[in-house]
Scaffold this active site. Structure first.
Site, PDB file in Angstrom:
ATOM      1  CB  THR A 135     -16.410   3.197   0.503  1.00 16.80           C
ATOM      2  OG1 THR A 135     -15.382   3.456  -0.443  1.00 16.80           O
ATOM      3  CG2 THR A 135     -16.467   1.688   0.722  1.00 16.80           C
ATOM      4  CG  ASP A 136     -15.420   5.276  -4.457  1.00 15.37           C
ATOM      5  OD1 ASP A 136     -14.759   4.761  -3.531  1.00 15.37           O
ATOM      6  OD2 ASP A 136     -14.973   6.204  -5.167  1.00 15.37           O
ATOM      7  CD  GLU A 137     -11.447   1.933  -1.394  1.00 14.21           C
ATOM      8  OE1 GLU A 137     -11.016   0.788  -1.168  1.00 14.21           O
ATOM      9  OE2 GLU A 137     -10.829   2.956  -1.090  1.00 14.21           O
ATOM     10  CE1 TYR A 161     -13.098   0.826   4.582  1.00 20.14           C
ATOM     11  CE2 TYR A 161     -12.596   1.187   2.263  1.00 20.14           C
ATOM     12  CZ  TYR A 161     -13.263   1.555   3.416  1.00 20.14           C
ATOM     13  OH  TYR A 161     -14.091   2.653   3.411  1.00 20.14           O
ATOM     14  CE  LYS A 165     -17.865   1.172   4.804  1.00 22.60           C
ATOM     15  NZ  LYS A 165     -18.383   1.822   6.052  1.00 22.60           N
ATOM     16  NE  ARG A 293      -3.480   0.778  -0.876  1.00 22.29           N
ATOM     17  CZ  ARG A 293      -4.313   1.829  -0.755  1.00 22.29           C
ATOM     18  NH1 ARG A 293      -5.347   1.957  -1.562  1.00 22.29           N
ATOM     19  NH2 ARG A 293      -4.126   2.733   0.172  1.00 22.29           N
TER      20      ARG A 293
HETATM   21  P1  NAD Z   1     -11.818   7.110  10.218  1.00 17.55           P
HETATM   22  O1  NAD Z   1     -10.977   5.882  10.264  1.00 17.55           O
HETATM   23  O2  NAD Z   1     -11.158   8.441  10.199  1.00 17.55           O
HETATM   24  O3  NAD Z   1     -12.831   7.129  11.446  1.00 17.55           O
HETATM   25  C1  NAD Z   1     -13.510   5.974  11.880  1.00 17.55           C
HETATM   26  C2  NAD Z   1     -14.056   6.268  13.286  1.00 17.55           C
HETATM   27  O4  NAD Z   1     -14.789   5.103  13.717  1.00 17.55           O
HETATM   28  C3  NAD Z   1     -12.963   6.520  14.315  1.00 17.55           C
HETATM   29  O5  NAD Z   1     -13.302   7.621  15.116  1.00 17.55           O
HETATM   30  C4  NAD Z   1     -12.940   5.239  15.150  1.00 17.55           C
HETATM   31  O6  NAD Z   1     -12.549   5.438  16.494  1.00 17.55           O
HETATM   32  C5  NAD Z   1     -14.395   4.792  15.046  1.00 17.55           C
HETATM   33  N1  NAD Z   1     -14.558   3.344  15.238  1.00 17.55           N
HETATM   34  C6  NAD Z   1     -13.819   2.346  14.700  1.00 17.55           C
HETATM   35  N2  NAD Z   1     -14.296   1.149  15.117  1.00 17.55           N
HETATM   36  C7  NAD Z   1     -15.362   1.406  15.902  1.00 17.55           C
HETATM   37  C8  NAD Z   1     -16.279   0.588  16.610  1.00 17.55           C
HETATM   38  N3  NAD Z   1     -16.181  -0.750  16.584  1.00 17.55           N
HETATM   39  N4  NAD Z   1     -17.270   1.166  17.322  1.00 17.55           N
HETATM   40  C9  NAD Z   1     -17.375   2.538  17.374  1.00 17.55           C
HETATM   41  N5  NAD Z   1     -16.530   3.356  16.744  1.00 17.55           N
HETATM   42  C10 NAD Z   1     -15.539   2.805  16.001  1.00 17.55           C
HETATM   43  O7  NAD Z   1     -12.763   6.919   8.958  1.00 17.55           O
HETATM   44  P2  NAD Z   1     -13.390   7.997   7.968  1.00 17.55           P
HETATM   45  O8  NAD Z   1     -12.449   8.235   6.865  1.00 17.55           O
HETATM   46  O9  NAD Z   1     -13.894   9.109   8.773  1.00 17.55           O
HETATM   47  O10 NAD Z   1     -14.608   7.154   7.383  1.00 17.55           O
HETATM   48  C11 NAD Z   1     -15.882   7.150   8.037  1.00 17.55           C
HETATM   49  C12 NAD Z   1     -16.831   6.261   7.256  1.00 17.55           C
HETATM   50  O11 NAD Z   1     -16.951   6.744   5.925  1.00 17.55           O
HETATM   51  C13 NAD Z   1     -16.354   4.817   7.135  1.00 17.55           C
HETATM   52  O12 NAD Z   1     -17.486   3.981   7.244  1.00 17.55           O
HETATM   53  C14 NAD Z   1     -15.750   4.739   5.741  1.00 17.55           C
HETATM   54  O13 NAD Z   1     -15.854   3.444   5.223  1.00 17.55           O
HETATM   55  C15 NAD Z   1     -16.620   5.711   5.003  1.00 17.55           C
HETATM   56  N6  NAD Z   1     -16.008   6.379   3.836  1.00 17.55           N
HETATM   57  C16 NAD Z   1     -14.794   6.996   3.953  1.00 17.55           C
HETATM   58  C17 NAD Z   1     -14.266   7.685   2.856  1.00 17.55           C
HETATM   59  C18 NAD Z   1     -12.945   8.420   2.933  1.00 17.55           C
HETATM   60  O14 NAD Z   1     -12.449   8.886   1.914  1.00 17.55           O
HETATM   61  N7  NAD Z   1     -12.341   8.547   4.086  1.00 17.55           N
HETATM   62  C19 NAD Z   1     -14.969   7.705   1.649  1.00 17.55           C
HETATM   63  C20 NAD Z   1     -16.206   7.035   1.572  1.00 17.55           C
HETATM   64  C21 NAD Z   1     -16.720   6.395   2.669  1.00 17.55           C
HETATM   65  O1  DAU Z   2     -12.781   5.665  -2.315  1.00 15.07           O
HETATM   66  C1  DAU Z   2     -13.170   5.875  -0.986  1.00 15.07           C
HETATM   67  C2  DAU Z   2     -12.099   5.351  -0.064  1.00 15.07           C
HETATM   68  O2  DAU Z   2     -11.019   6.266  -0.137  1.00 15.07           O
HETATM   69  C3  DAU Z   2     -12.570   5.173   1.371  1.00 15.07           C
HETATM   70  O3  DAU Z   2     -13.570   4.192   1.407  1.00 15.07           O
HETATM   71  C4  DAU Z   2     -11.406   4.769   2.272  1.00 15.07           C
HETATM   72  O4  DAU Z   2     -11.837   4.712   3.616  1.00 15.07           O
HETATM   73  C5  DAU Z   2     -10.323   5.806   2.136  1.00 15.07           C
HETATM   74  O5  DAU Z   2      -9.191   5.431   2.911  1.00 15.07           O
HETATM   75  C6  DAU Z   2      -9.903   5.974   0.670  1.00 15.07           C
HETATM   76  O6  DAU Z   2      -9.231   4.800   0.180  1.00 15.07           O
HETATM   77  P1  DAU Z   2      -7.956   4.900  -0.789  1.00 15.07           P
HETATM   78  O7  DAU Z   2      -7.192   3.650  -0.702  1.00 15.07           O
HETATM   79  O8  DAU Z   2      -8.349   5.363  -2.147  1.00 15.07           O
HETATM   80  O9  DAU Z   2      -7.184   6.126  -0.056  1.00 15.07           O
HETATM   81  P2  DAU Z   2      -5.663   6.367   0.347  1.00 15.07           P
HETATM   82  O10 DAU Z   2      -5.565   7.793   0.782  1.00 15.07           O
HETATM   83  O11 DAU Z   2      -5.134   5.321   1.244  1.00 15.07           O
HETATM   84  O12 DAU Z   2      -4.918   6.265  -1.059  1.00 15.07           O
HETATM   85  C7  DAU Z   2      -5.283   7.096  -2.151  1.00 15.07           C
HETATM   86  C8  DAU Z   2      -4.450   6.689  -3.344  1.00 15.07           C
HETATM   87  O13 DAU Z   2      -3.081   7.066  -3.108  1.00 15.07           O
HETATM   88  C9  DAU Z   2      -4.418   5.194  -3.586  1.00 15.07           C
HETATM   89  O14 DAU Z   2      -4.379   4.950  -4.991  1.00 15.07           O
HETATM   90  C10 DAU Z   2      -3.118   4.735  -2.929  1.00 15.07           C
HETATM   91  C11 DAU Z   2      -2.210   5.924  -3.132  1.00 15.07           C
HETATM   92  N1  DAU Z   2      -1.179   6.132  -2.086  1.00 15.07           N
HETATM   93  C12 DAU Z   2      -1.569   6.143  -0.771  1.00 15.07           C
HETATM   94  C13 DAU Z   2      -0.649   6.343   0.239  1.00 15.07           C
HETATM   95  C14 DAU Z   2      -1.081   6.329   1.688  1.00 15.07           C
HETATM   96  C15 DAU Z   2       0.154   6.372  -2.434  1.00 15.07           C
HETATM   97  O15 DAU Z   2       0.508   6.398  -3.636  1.00 15.07           O
HETATM   98  N2  DAU Z   2       1.070   6.574  -1.435  1.00 15.07           N
HETATM   99  C16 DAU Z   2       0.740   6.550  -0.104  1.00 15.07           C
HETATM  100  O16 DAU Z   2       1.633   6.710   0.755  1.00 15.07           O
END
Ligand code: NAD
Ligand code: DAU
Length: 356
Positions: A135-137, A161, A165, A293
């Site tokens: 992730t970019d985080e 988180y 990562k 948050r």
């Molecule tokens: P998600 O939470 O929707 O899915 C995670 C999946 O991993 C789920 O299906 C869960 O059951 C599985 N899982 C959790 N723990 C596990 C374990 N110990 N063994 C096997 N499976 C397990 O997450 P996502 O949003 O799909 O993100 C997927 C990946 O991409 C993550 O590594 C996250 O850090 C990364 N990522 C997410 C975003 C985003 O915006 N969502 C952006 C950049 C990177």
């Molecule tokens: O940047 C990549 C990341 O993006 C991934 O690595 C994470 O897995 C993914 O969850 C996401 O993280 P964020 O914290 O940026 O996403 P989230 O959707 O939780 O929140 C997006 C923004 O919106 C953040 O600034 C918090 C804000 N927010 C979120 C929720 C759930 C609100 O203002 N209200 C809300 O109820």
């Protein structure tokens, strides 16, 4: 070694989109290992039922004997590691699972992979890849005029988180430098699209709007995220897997920086158009400011120049086209939303928004 790839976390949001796209665009079989936590959902993969190219296995990336067995039986040519705990707010309420899966789990997966890779012929060793999805985080938070994150930025994670990562990224890097494991790491910005669990901003806002519930904005709503349609993330991962340079990291993003409040207003306006409220008032009237948050990162932005220059990747969707597809998907998949928002989901919403 076979042509099979092993995907971990392939029942989650991005993982399931990746598996569905892989089956559409590629010819190789997929073994999909997922623990099925609250975030994993086999309904996402329903269209693959009976497809001989998809094998689902329920299990944990930290379960070394299961991973060893899978690697020995399927002899994959690559592993794509999506499995993680992914929600920042959950990591604040309870970091333990994040340390366990993202750090310890990745460590065990790397150990099993190292042992499997060591057993391959010289030619298969050269062709094998371990792609770690990050992730970019991990880069921390940007000031308003800072340049976007490059691959060379230092790691400054701010939440449990992102720290977990970052630790996993470091382990992956170390397994390359120390043992020669052929790894690739991708660091992507915020994704959105089909099968997005409604604990995250975009699906939560769509879900709450349609359910006539408050649309919670943390703090002043001026935090900036850089949005990428999930299928563009999946196509970037396929590109990196195919031609990425071993040991390198690639930033993936859509050049779509938006303040949260603007994203929420865009969603409200789109819903006003596609599914107006019964009383005719705008969905924006449901916007509610809530407690911020803790440690909230102010701005993320990805500089995706490297992946464009070296691998020729660029996103297919703009924010406008991607967000329309996403809203339309939610409106036509209300049964999916209903299923994932029953049970434990309700408890989570009560916990997270308790102080608002
Ligand atoms: P998600 O939470 O929707 O899915 C995670 C999946 O991993 C789920 O299906 C869960 O059951 C599985 N899982 C959790 N723990 C596990 C374990 N110990 N063994 C096997 N499976 C397990 O997450 P996502 O949003 O799909 O993100 C997927 C990946 O991409 C993550 O590594 C996250 O850090 C990364 N990522 C997410 C975003 C985003 O915006 N969502 C952006 C950049 C990177
Ligand atoms: O940047 C990549 C990341 O993006 C991934 O690595 C994470 O897995 C993914 O969850 C996401 O993280 P964020 O914290 O940026 O996403 P989230 O959707 O939780 O929140 C997006 C923004 O919106 C953040 O600034 C918090 C804000 N927010 C979120 C929720 C759930 C609100 O203002 N209200 C809300 O109820």
């Amino acid at each position: 070694m076979n042509n099979t790839i092993l995907v971990t976390g392939g029942a989650g949001f991005i993982g399931s989109n990746f598996v569905l796209d892989w089956i559409t665009w590629e010819t190789d079989p997929v073994v999909n290992l997922d623990k099925l936590t609250y975030a994993g959902n086999l309904q996402n993969l329903a269209s693959l039922k009976g497809n001989p190219r998809h094998t689902f296995v329920r299990g944990d990336i930290g379960d070394s004997s299961l991973i060893d067995e899978l690697l020995a039986n399927h002899k994959p040519r690559a592993i794509v590691n999506f499995a993680a705990e992914s929600h920042v707010d959950r990591s604040i309420h309870g970091p333990g699972e994040f340390i366990q899966t993202n750090m310890v789990g990745t460590f065990h997966l790397l150990e099993s992979t190292r042992s499997y890779w060591g057993s391959l012929s010289e030619n298969d060793k050269k062709n094998f890849r371990f792609l770690h999805v990050s992730t970019d985080e991990v880069y921390g938070s940007l000031a308003p005029n800072d340049p976007a994150f490059k691959e060379t930025n230092t790691y400054e994670p701010n939440s449990p988180y992102s720290a977990s990562k970052a630790a996993s990224d470091h382990l992956v890097r170390a397994y390359h430098h120390t043992y020669g494991l052929p790894v690739l790491t991708t660091n992507c910005s915020n994704n959105y699209g089909p099968y997005h669990f409604p604990e995250k901003l975009i699906p939560l806002i769509i879900h709450n709007a349609l359910a006539d519930k408050p649309l919670p904005i943390y703090g002043d709503g001026q935090q900036i995220r850089d949005w990428l349609y999930v299928q563009d993330h999946c196509s970037a991962i396929r590109r990196v897997l195919q031609d990425g340079k071993i040991g390198e990291t690639y930033n993936i993003g859509g050049w779509n920086e938006k303040p949260n409040l603007e994203v929420v207003h865009t969603l409200c306006a789109m819903l006003d158009d596609l599914s107006p409220r019964a009383d005719g008032t705008p969905y924006a009237s449901q916007i509610t400011y809530v407690t911020d948050r803790p440690g909230h990162d102010r701005r993320y932005a990805i500089d995706a120049t490297k992946i464009n220059r070296e691998l020729g990747w660029k996103p297919a969707e703009t924010f406008e086209t991607g967000i329309r597809k996403t809203v339309e998907w939610h409106l036509t998949h209300q049964d999916w939303v209903r299923n994932v928002t029953s049970g434990d989901y309700k408890k989570w919403i009560e916990t997270n928004y308790a102080q608002s």
